[in-house]
Design an enzyme around this catalytic site. Structure first.
Site, PDB file in Angstrom:
ATOM      1  N   SER A  47       8.903 -31.469  12.469  1.00 55.28           N
ATOM      2  CA  SER A  47      10.226 -32.094  12.459  1.00 55.28           C
ATOM      3  C   SER A  47      10.204 -33.257  13.428  1.00 55.28           C
ATOM      4  CB  SER A  47      11.313 -31.091  12.877  1.00 55.28           C
ATOM      5  OG  SER A  47      12.495 -31.760  13.285  1.00 55.28           O
ATOM      6  N   GLY A  48      10.670 -34.417  12.975  1.00 56.10           N
ATOM      7  CA  GLY A  48      10.682 -35.582  13.847  1.00 56.10           C
ATOM      8  C   GLY A  48      11.654 -35.453  15.005  1.00 56.10           C
ATOM      9  N   SER A  49      12.906 -35.046  14.721  1.00 58.51           N
ATOM     10  CA  SER A  49      13.898 -34.943  15.798  1.00 58.51           C
ATOM     11  C   SER A  49      13.502 -33.874  16.795  1.00 58.51           C
ATOM     12  CB  SER A  49      15.285 -34.664  15.221  1.00 58.51           C
ATOM     13  OG  SER A  49      15.315 -33.442  14.506  1.00 58.51           O
ATOM     14  N   GLY A  80      13.733 -37.187  11.215  1.00 57.01           N
ATOM     15  CA  GLY A  80      12.468 -37.894  11.158  1.00 57.01           C
ATOM     16  C   GLY A  80      11.773 -37.714   9.828  1.00 57.01           C
ATOM     17  N   THR A  81      11.777 -36.469   9.311  1.00 58.22           N
ATOM     18  CA  THR A  81      11.104 -36.227   8.029  1.00 58.22           C
ATOM     19  C   THR A  81      11.849 -36.898   6.886  1.00 58.22           C
ATOM     20  OG1 THR A  81      12.209 -34.060   8.009  1.00 58.22           O
ATOM     21  CG2 THR A  81       9.891 -34.116   8.669  1.00 58.22           C
TER      22      THR A  81
END
Length: 363
Positions: A91-93, A259-260
């Site tokens: 996960s980006g965040s 982010g994804t």
């Protein structure tokens, strides 16, 4: 007397998405990789995820990131991501928040300017670039997972909506990508509940009709996510902006654009030939927060054009706290949790006494 059971937390957010970073109170987990430790949590100790995301301690809109010692010596720390839908491998965040937490807790020493280190996620090693000014972490850039388009402009009948056109990207999970305007949305805050209902209906219809398989990972479960795409604005040479909203679970539209979700957009723009390596896309959420995705390169993998990318955002520390776990509380279910709670000592990953567990990852 019963020993007091407590969990040490650093609450953070990136783009509005709250990530609760667990820094202590959990015993070391079995498993020779972070992925294996994630699978142990998922199969044998899911109580930690439910404890921190459900009443009385949390809400489903949050995420949880458990810091664990890295199993790869190149990484400064490992982390396991827990969300209401389960255990995403990336996960980006959450990565932005975790990277911020390891800097703010001293696991990695902050240095002025730009510095680099690695974290170990269940998906593998993640390169991190942190920008620090006057002792403040101003930005985190992390690698997004290689992303690609699985399905382009398919059509499905959705009850009460009619025919809906969608594409499907993989960017750490499978995402349905839909045009917000075609569905009557401008992507404003007052549309949040309607967006959630619409996304749920589309995802349910897609799940009922078909499944998806990653070209190397195989079956990674049913499609869970949907990303609403606003119009793309060409802001400057190589720089684009688009309003966006990401659905992750019934009733849950992420505060950030994710982010994804941003990586999925880059994969679609590459597929349509509208961006080149080096170009950037800024996604803007319902709450006017944003992430910047950069399209770094593309390679052919079988039938797929796989986009490599990075995501940039800012994490904020909003609280440091101890959660007291009372297993006598009727709202707390300790059955799948008590065996990993540390009652013998406080295993706090950010204390100097554990420096040997999490060595500095500065380069």
């Amino acid at each position: 007397m019963k020993p007091e059971l407590s969990i040490q937390l650093m609450d953070t957010h990136a783009g509005g998405d709250v990530s609760r970073i667990v820094t202590g109170g959990i015993d070391l987990l079995p498993g020779d990789t972070v992925r294996a430790q994630m699978e142990y949590l998922r199969d044998d100790a899911d109580g930690l995820r439910r404890l921190l995301l459900e009443e009385p301690y949390g809400i489903p809109e949050m995420s949880v990131d458990l810091l664990v010692p890295a199993t790869d010596p190149r990484a400064a720390a490992g982390y396991i991501i827990m969300e209401v839908m389960g255990y995403p491998i990336y996960s980006g965040s959450n990565t932005i928040c975790t990277a911020t937490a390891v800097l703010e807790s001293g696991i990695v020493e902050k240095r002025e300017g730009r510095q680099h280190f690695m974290l170990e996620s269940p998906a593998g090693l993640v390169n991190i670039e942190a920008t620090v000014r006057d002792g403040v972490v101003e930005a985190i850039t992390c690698e997004g997972l290689p992303s690609y388009i699985d399905t382009y402009k398919a059509s499905i009948h959705v009850p009460d909506l009619g025919e809906v056109t969608y594409s499907v990207a993989y960017s750490g999970g499978f995402y349905a990508l839909v045009d917000a305007r075609e569905l009557g949305f401008q992507l404003n805050m007052d549309e949040e509940q309607a967006l959630s209902r619409t996304a749920y209906a589309i995802v349910e219809a897609i799940q009922a009709e078909r499944g998806f398989s990653h070209y190397t990972l195989g079956d990674v479960g049913p499609l869970p996510f949907l990303h609403f795409m606003g119009p793309v604005e060409h802001v400057a040479d190589g720089y684009y902006r688009s309003r966006s909203a990401t659905y992750v679970h019934p009733g849950v539209i992420c505060r950030s654009t994710t982010g994804t979700g941003t990586s999925a957009r880059l994969a679609l723009m590459n597929y349509e030939g509208s961006i080149r390596p080096g170009d950037r896309l800024e996604t803007i959420s319902l709450r006017e927060t944003g992430f910047i995705g950069e399209f770094t390169s593309v390679e052919q993998a079988g039938d797929y054009q796989v986009v490599k990318n990075s995501i940039t955002g800012k994490g904020y520390v909003i609280a440091r706290s101890d959660i007291v776990v009372n297993c006598d509380d009727p709202m707390v279910e300790c059955g799948s949790l008590h065996h990993i709670l540390s009652s013998r000592h406080r295993h706090n990953l950010s204390t100097p006494g554990n420096a040997d567990v999490l060595p500095s990852g500065n380069d």
